[in-house]
Design a protein around this motif. Structure first.
Motif, PDB file in Angstrom:
ATOM      1  N   VAL A 107       0.986  -0.765  -0.491  1.00  0.00           N
ATOM      2  CA  VAL A 107      -0.370   0.084  -0.127  1.00  0.00           C
ATOM      3  C   VAL A 107       0.889   0.823   0.074  1.00  0.00           C
ATOM      4  O   VAL A 107       1.229   2.421  -0.531  1.00  0.00           O
ATOM      5  CB  VAL A 107      -1.134  -0.055   1.399  1.00  0.00           C
ATOM      6  CG1 VAL A 107      -1.698   1.211   1.287  1.00  0.00           C
ATOM      7  CG2 VAL A 107      -1.798  -1.639   1.278  1.00  0.00           C
ATOM      8  N   LEU A 108       1.894   1.555   0.926  1.00  0.00           N
ATOM      9  CA  LEU A 108       3.150   2.241   0.877  1.00  0.00           C
ATOM     10  C   LEU A 108       4.344   1.239   0.927  1.00  0.00           C
ATOM     11  O   LEU A 108       4.476   1.015   2.365  1.00  0.00           O
ATOM     12  CB  LEU A 108       2.787   3.031   2.590  1.00  0.00           C
ATOM     13  CG  LEU A 108       1.549   4.233   2.084  1.00  0.00           C
ATOM     14  CD1 LEU A 108       1.461   4.742   3.493  1.00  0.00           C
ATOM     15  CD2 LEU A 108       1.130   4.929   0.963  1.00  0.00           C
ATOM     16  N   PRO A 109       4.996   1.198   0.153  1.00  0.00           N
ATOM     17  CA  PRO A 109       6.280   0.104  -0.444  1.00  0.00           C
ATOM     18  C   PRO A 109       7.533   0.677  -0.119  1.00  0.00           C
ATOM     19  O   PRO A 109       7.655   2.225   1.058  1.00  0.00           O
ATOM     20  CB  PRO A 109       5.655   0.050  -1.555  1.00  0.00           C
ATOM     21  CG  PRO A 109       5.565   1.352  -2.167  1.00  0.00           C
ATOM     22  CD  PRO A 109       4.445   2.044  -1.159  1.00  0.00           C
ATOM     23  N   ASN A 110       7.526  -0.307   1.209  1.00  0.00           N
ATOM     24  CA  ASN A 110       9.590  -0.837   1.566  1.00  0.00           C
ATOM     25  C   ASN A 110       9.979  -1.424   0.510  1.00  0.00           C
ATOM     26  O   ASN A 110      10.055  -1.936   2.541  1.00  0.00           O
ATOM     27  CB  ASN A 110       9.091  -0.249   3.149  1.00  0.00           C
ATOM     28  CG  ASN A 110      11.204  -0.115   3.363  1.00  0.00           C
ATOM     29  OD1 ASN A 110      11.878   0.085   2.213  1.00  0.00           O
ATOM     30  ND2 ASN A 110      11.519   0.994   4.635  1.00  0.00           N
TER      31      ASN A 110
ATOM     32  N   VAL B  20       7.352  -1.399   9.146  1.00  0.00           N
ATOM     33  CA  VAL B  20       5.952  -2.016   8.539  1.00  0.00           C
ATOM     34  C   VAL B  20       4.992  -2.289   8.901  1.00  0.00           C
ATOM     35  O   VAL B  20       5.121  -3.481  10.045  1.00  0.00           O
ATOM     36  CB  VAL B  20       7.090  -3.045   7.295  1.00  0.00           C
ATOM     37  CG1 VAL B  20       5.934  -4.002   6.078  1.00  0.00           C
ATOM     38  CG2 VAL B  20       7.987  -2.611   6.192  1.00  0.00           C
ATOM     39  N   ILE B  21       3.952  -2.611   8.860  1.00  0.00           N
ATOM     40  CA  ILE B  21       2.595  -2.943   9.466  1.00  0.00           C
ATOM     41  C   ILE B  21       1.705  -4.073   8.093  1.00  0.00           C
ATOM     42  O   ILE B  21       1.917  -3.217   6.591  1.00  0.00           O
ATOM     43  CB  ILE B  21       1.810  -1.723   9.969  1.00  0.00           C
ATOM     44  CG1 ILE B  21       2.107  -0.754  10.602  1.00  0.00           C
ATOM     45  CG2 ILE B  21       0.895  -2.899   9.883  1.00  0.00           C
ATOM     46  CD1 ILE B  21       1.745   0.345  10.876  1.00  0.00           C
TER      47      ILE B  21
ATOM     48  N   GLN C 171      -1.426   9.411   7.140  1.00  0.00           N
ATOM     49  CA  GLN C 171      -0.533   8.765   8.843  1.00  0.00           C
ATOM     50  C   GLN C 171       0.904   8.517   8.307  1.00  0.00           C
ATOM     51  O   GLN C 171       2.080   8.821   8.695  1.00  0.00           O
ATOM     52  CB  GLN C 171      -1.501   8.526   9.851  1.00  0.00           C
ATOM     53  CG  GLN C 171      -0.645   9.035  10.491  1.00  0.00           C
ATOM     54  CD  GLN C 171      -0.451   9.653  11.740  1.00  0.00           C
ATOM     55  OE1 GLN C 171      -1.179  10.795  11.211  1.00  0.00           O
ATOM     56  NE2 GLN C 171      -0.461  10.070  13.211  1.00  0.00           N
ATOM     57  N   ALA C 172       0.530   7.237   7.603  1.00  0.00           N
ATOM     58  CA  ALA C 172       1.892   6.241   7.134  1.00  0.00           C
ATOM     59  C   ALA C 172       3.089   7.285   6.514  1.00  0.00           C
ATOM     60  O   ALA C 172       3.993   7.109   6.371  1.00  0.00           O
ATOM     61  CB  ALA C 172       1.996   4.696   6.845  1.00  0.00           C
TER      62      ALA C 172
END
Length: 113
Positions: free
Chosen positions: A15-18, A65-66, A81-82
Protein backbone atom coordinates in the motif's frame (compact mmCIF):
# COMPACT_ATOMS: atom_id res chain seq x y z
CA UNK A 1 14.63 -11.12 5.10
CA UNK A 2 13.72 -8.08 3.08
CA UNK A 3 10.15 -6.94 2.83
CA UNK A 4 10.18 -7.80 -0.88
CA UNK A 5 10.99 -11.43 0.01
CA UNK A 6 8.38 -11.47 2.76
CA UNK A 7 5.69 -10.08 0.46
CA UNK A 8 6.06 -13.10 -1.83
CA UNK A 9 5.76 -15.57 1.06
CA UNK A 10 2.58 -14.01 2.46
CA UNK A 11 0.90 -12.82 -0.75
CA UNK A 12 1.20 -9.21 0.40
CA UNK A 13 0.55 -6.15 -1.70
CA UNK A 14 2.28 -2.85 -0.97
CA UNK A 15 0.00 0.00 0.00
CA UNK A 16 2.95 2.23 0.96
CA UNK A 17 6.05 0.20 0.02
CA UNK A 18 9.45 -0.26 1.54
CA UNK A 19 10.67 -3.37 -0.25
CA UNK A 20 14.23 -2.89 0.99
CA UNK A 21 13.32 -2.88 4.71
CA UNK A 22 15.22 -5.63 6.51
CA UNK A 23 12.89 -7.45 8.87
CA UNK A 24 14.41 -9.16 11.92
CA UNK A 25 11.29 -10.87 13.26
CA UNK A 26 7.52 -10.77 13.51
CA UNK A 27 5.18 -9.41 16.16
CA UNK A 28 1.46 -10.20 16.05
CA UNK A 29 -1.01 -8.28 18.17
CA UNK A 30 -4.13 -6.18 17.84
CA UNK A 31 -3.60 -4.44 21.18
CA UNK A 32 -1.72 -1.18 20.71
CA UNK A 33 -0.49 -1.16 24.30
CA UNK A 34 0.93 -4.66 23.84
CA UNK A 35 2.85 -3.58 20.74
CA UNK A 36 4.11 -0.45 22.51
CA UNK A 37 5.37 -2.51 25.40
CA UNK A 38 6.77 -5.55 23.65
CA UNK A 39 7.46 -5.25 19.91
CA UNK A 40 11.12 -5.11 18.97
CA UNK A 41 12.80 -2.69 16.59
CA UNK A 42 12.89 -3.77 12.92
CA UNK A 43 10.11 -6.31 13.40
CA UNK A 44 7.18 -6.69 11.05
CA UNK A 45 3.93 -5.99 12.89
CA UNK A 46 0.94 -8.06 11.80
CA UNK A 47 -2.51 -6.83 12.83
CA UNK A 48 -6.10 -6.55 11.67
CA UNK A 49 -6.32 -3.01 13.02
CA UNK A 50 -6.53 -0.47 10.22
CA UNK A 51 -7.02 2.90 11.93
CA UNK A 52 -4.44 5.68 11.94
CA UNK A 53 -3.25 5.07 15.52
CA UNK A 54 -1.37 1.95 14.40
CA UNK A 55 1.04 4.16 12.47
CA UNK A 56 2.03 6.20 15.52
CA UNK A 57 2.63 2.98 17.46
CA UNK A 58 4.82 1.55 14.68
CA UNK A 59 6.80 4.77 14.42
CA UNK A 60 7.30 4.90 18.21
CA UNK A 61 8.64 1.32 18.32
CA UNK A 62 10.76 1.67 15.14
CA UNK A 63 8.71 -0.92 13.29
CA UNK A 64 9.38 -0.23 9.62
CA UNK A 65 6.37 -2.11 8.23
CA UNK A 66 2.80 -2.81 9.29
CA UNK A 67 1.04 -5.75 7.66
CA UNK A 68 -2.73 -5.51 7.74
CA UNK A 69 -4.14 -9.02 7.59
CA UNK A 70 -7.39 -10.69 6.56
CA UNK A 71 -7.94 -8.47 3.54
CA UNK A 72 -8.97 -5.50 5.66
CA UNK A 73 -8.86 -2.19 3.79
CA UNK A 74 -6.24 0.41 4.61
CA UNK A 75 -8.13 3.58 5.45
CA UNK A 76 -7.21 6.83 3.70
CA UNK A 77 -6.30 8.62 6.93
CA UNK A 78 -4.11 5.67 7.93
CA UNK A 79 -2.27 5.91 4.61
CA UNK A 80 -1.82 9.66 5.06
CA UNK A 81 -0.45 9.21 8.58
CA UNK A 82 1.94 6.48 7.35
CA UNK A 83 3.19 8.70 4.54
CA UNK A 84 3.81 11.52 7.02
CA UNK A 85 5.70 9.30 9.49
CA UNK A 86 7.58 7.13 6.99
CA UNK A 87 5.99 3.81 7.94
CA UNK A 88 5.37 1.25 5.20
CA UNK A 89 2.06 -0.59 4.98
CA UNK A 90 1.32 -3.85 3.22
CA UNK A 91 -1.87 -5.89 3.12
CA UNK A 92 -2.52 -9.60 2.79
CA UNK A 93 -5.64 -11.68 2.31
CA UNK A 94 -4.19 -14.20 4.79
CA UNK A 95 -5.28 -14.28 8.41
CA UNK A 96 -2.80 -13.22 11.09
CA UNK A 97 -2.32 -16.89 11.95
CA UNK A 98 -1.65 -17.92 8.35
CA UNK A 99 0.76 -15.06 7.68
CA UNK A 100 2.68 -15.63 10.91
CA UNK A 101 2.86 -19.37 10.24
CA UNK A 102 4.29 -18.88 6.78
CA UNK A 103 6.85 -16.41 8.06
CA UNK A 104 7.84 -18.72 10.89
CA UNK A 105 8.37 -21.53 8.38
CA UNK A 106 10.42 -19.12 6.24
CA UNK A 107 12.76 -18.47 9.18
CA UNK A 108 11.41 -15.38 10.94
CA UNK A 109 11.11 -16.27 14.61
CA UNK A 110 9.03 -14.61 17.27
CA UNK A 111 5.25 -14.28 17.03
CA UNK A 112 2.72 -13.48 19.75
CA UNK A 113 -0.98 -12.75 19.91
Amino acid sequence: MTMAEIAVVIEAKAVLPNDTATIQGVYCSDMLSDVLGNAEEDYLWITVQNHRNIVAVAETRDLPVILIAAGRPVLDDTQEQARNLGVAIYSTPLTVYEAAGRLYEAGLGRSQS
